[in-house]
Design a protein around this motif. Structure first.
Motif, short mmCIF file in Angstrom:
data_model
loop_
_atom_site.label_atom_id
_atom_site.label_comp_id
_atom_site.label_asym_id
_atom_site.label_seq_id
_atom_site.Cartn_x
_atom_site.Cartn_y
_atom_site.Cartn_z
N GLU A 170 0.18 6.02 9.08
CA GLU A 170 1.03 6.31 7.92
C GLU A 170 1.10 5.09 7.00
N GLU A 171 1.16 3.90 7.58
CA GLU A 171 1.17 2.69 6.75
C GLU A 171 -0.18 2.53 6.03
N ASN A 172 -1.26 2.83 6.69
CA ASN A 172 -2.58 2.76 6.04
C ASN A 172 -2.68 3.79 4.92
N TYR A 173 -2.12 4.97 5.14
CA TYR A 173 -2.08 6.00 4.10
C TYR A 173 -1.37 5.47 2.86
N GLN A 174 -0.22 4.83 3.07
CA GLN A 174 0.52 4.30 1.93
C GLN A 174 -0.25 3.17 1.25
N ARG A 175 -0.96 2.36 2.03
CA ARG A 175 -1.74 1.28 1.44
C ARG A 175 -2.85 1.82 0.54
N VAL A 176 -3.54 2.85 0.99
CA VAL A 176 -4.68 3.37 0.23
C VAL A 176 -4.23 4.27 -0.91
N ILE A 177 -3.28 5.16 -0.65
CA ILE A 177 -2.91 6.19 -1.61
C ILE A 177 -1.75 5.77 -2.49
N GLY A 178 -0.91 4.87 -1.99
CA GLY A 178 0.16 4.34 -2.84
C GLY A 178 1.49 5.00 -2.68
N ALA A 179 1.63 5.94 -1.74
CA ALA A 179 2.90 6.61 -1.49
C ALA A 179 2.94 7.00 -0.02
N PRO A 180 4.13 7.04 0.58
CA PRO A 180 4.21 7.44 1.99
C PRO A 180 3.84 8.90 2.16
#
Length: 487
Positions: free
Chosen positions: A200-210
């Motif tokens: 989930e943290e990697n998702y937010q890093r790449v996509i910019g939102a949780p």
């Protein structure tokens, strides 16, 4: 044409995928396109290349400079101390520079083409990373759910085993086995929850939102049916090949620019001078009659040629140096071509292997489900023991986790195959989220500018931050014609 049809199918699938309440893969990719710092940074690099064209054009434009000064003599000249106010202007207009400017502009344009191709390649790589992050969250949430269910089942099994132990139906060993298996399941669940947090943290890093509730991914568009088709499509579409070809072309033009230093240069020149002796002309030049004018002006025009005869070998060294750079890029072009071919074949193999893994794991899940039902039934008639049931439950869980993982791997491998064949970029996916970056707009804005004072406003970050929740998506000012592009 076939690639565009495939991309159109992908758009339909992306639009149709998911429920109205859940975040869809399409929405995640649009958010990534708007705010991913790797993409916004690469867009700035394209604008750097755009300015190279303006810099190259400046070499063929007039050069104008002015001078001004006030002078006071400290020694007597003629009859007195002299002083004057002077001003002048000099103009130089290049007429012939041996092709240096023309080839420099062409080389800068080729580097713009390379930078735009690099942007396309970056889009594909970032989209592939975003798809992997999206699928990782779905996979890890499913694994957490499977392990949570397993813990609940084992808790029920342990209570049932303890009850049977109380009435003497099973031994203390059976209870210990149930307790041990439950503890291991809780440990596995904790590990899965930790992996989910990381995803989930990697998702937010790449996509910019949780990540919110994520909808199942839509079907992939049709993919190449053979490795040869994958390679053929990659060689035709891969942006890395376009980029290296443009860099090689620019390097060849750099050789011509370096050779121009051997040729004469011709310039038209003009100048004007104004001197005011501030009332001291007669005293300064010793004129008793007062006939010397206190102001003087002069102008002149001409043509000036510079013919290099010997420059210490520096020109030959520069030509050889640029030829060596061109040679290095030619070799790099072969390396890029090899890499593109290898990546296309590897991506195709990975995708087909993942599809085979899905089929095998689906069979395994069905077989283990049936085996667990049979083992429980046989335990009820006394032909199986508690450990047999625990093992059957664990084997079913393992096959379910493998199936979830295989489905994730197949989808990511399929999208990676799209990227390897040059079909995972913005133009291919047609993610019309209300914002499309057009690199040509900035090129048209700056490439022919001739002003020395036409700065842009101070740059600001476009990518969204994730320190205290993501702010509203920023609009890249490069898309507004009246606003200079910022990064």
């Amino acid at each position: 044409m076939r690639g565009r049809l495939m991309a159109a199918a992908a758009l339909v699938a992306l639009t149709a995928g998911g429920s109205a309440q859940a975040d869809t893969l399409r929405e995640a990719l649009v958010q990534t396109y708007r705010s991913n710092p790797t993409l916004t940074g690469q867009r700035a690099q394209v604008r750097v290349a755009d300015e190279g064209v303006a810099i190259a054009r400046a070499g063929g434009r007039p050069q104008i400079s002015g001078t001004a000064g006030v002078n006071q003599d400290l020694t007597r000249t003629g009859g007195g101390n002299g002083r004057n106010l002077s001003a002048g202007i000099d103009l130089s207009l290049p007429i012939f520079q041996g092709g240096r400017v023309r080839n420099g502009i062409r080389a800068a344009d080729a580097r713009v083409d390379a930078s735009r191709a690099d942007l396309r390649a970056t889009e594909g790589d970032v989209f592939t990373e975003a798809v992997a992050a999206y699928m990782d969250v779905i996979r890890d949430r499913s694994i957490v759910t499977l392990n949570s269910n397993q813990v609940r089942v084992l808790e029920t099994n342990l209570r049932a085993t303890q009850d049977r132990f109380e009435v003497g139906d099973v031994t203390r060993t059976d209870v210990a086995q149930s307790e041990a298996r439950l503890s291991l399941a809780r440990s596995t669940l904790a590990t899965a929850e930790g992996q989910l947090t990381a995803s989930e943290e990697n998702y937010q890093r790449v996509i910019g939102a949780p990540p919110g509730e994520l909808a199942p991914p839509p079907p992939l568009p049709p993919l190449p049916g053979t490795p040869e088709q994958a390679v053929e499509t990659a060689l035709a579409n891969n942006a890395d090949l376009v980029s290296i070809a443009a860099q090689i072309r620019a390097a060849g033009l750099d050789v011509s620019v370096a050779r121009a230093d051997r040729l004469p240069t011709v310039s038209a020149i003009g100048n004007g001078r104004y001197t005011n002796y501030l009332g001291s002309a007669d005293e300064q030049f010793g004129s008793p009659t007062g006939t010397i004018a206190n102001t003087q002006t002069s102008t002149g025009i001409g043509v000036q040629a510079s013919i290099p005869l010997y420059q210490g070998g520096i020109v030959g060294a520069r030509v050889r140096q640029t030829q060596a750079r061109q040679s290095a890029l030619l070799e790099q072009g072969v390396a890029v071509e090899r890499l593109v071919i290898a990546n296309a074949r590897a991506a195709f193999a990975s995708y087909t292997a993942s599809l085979d893994a899905i089929k095998s794991n689906e069979v395994a899940v069905a077989a283990n489900t049936l085996a667990l039902e049979g083992t429980r039934a046989e335990q009820g008639v006394g032909t199986r023991n508690v450990l047999d049931v625990l093992n059957a439950e664990q084997e079913l869980l393992n096959s379910q986790v493998l199936l979830v993982t295989a489905r994730r791997d197949a989808y990511v491998a399929g999208f990676n195959l799209l990227n390897a064949t040059g079909q995972a970029e913005m133009d291919d996916l047609n993610l019309d989220g209300g914002y499309i970056y057009d690199p040509v707009a900035n090129y048209d804005r700056v490439s022919r500018r001739a002003g020395d004072w036409s700065d842009d406003p101070a740059p600001e970050a476009v990518a969204t931050r994730t320190v205290v929740g993501p702010p509203a998506p920023a609009t890249d000012p490069a898309q507004t014609p009246v606003t200079p592009p910022q990064q």
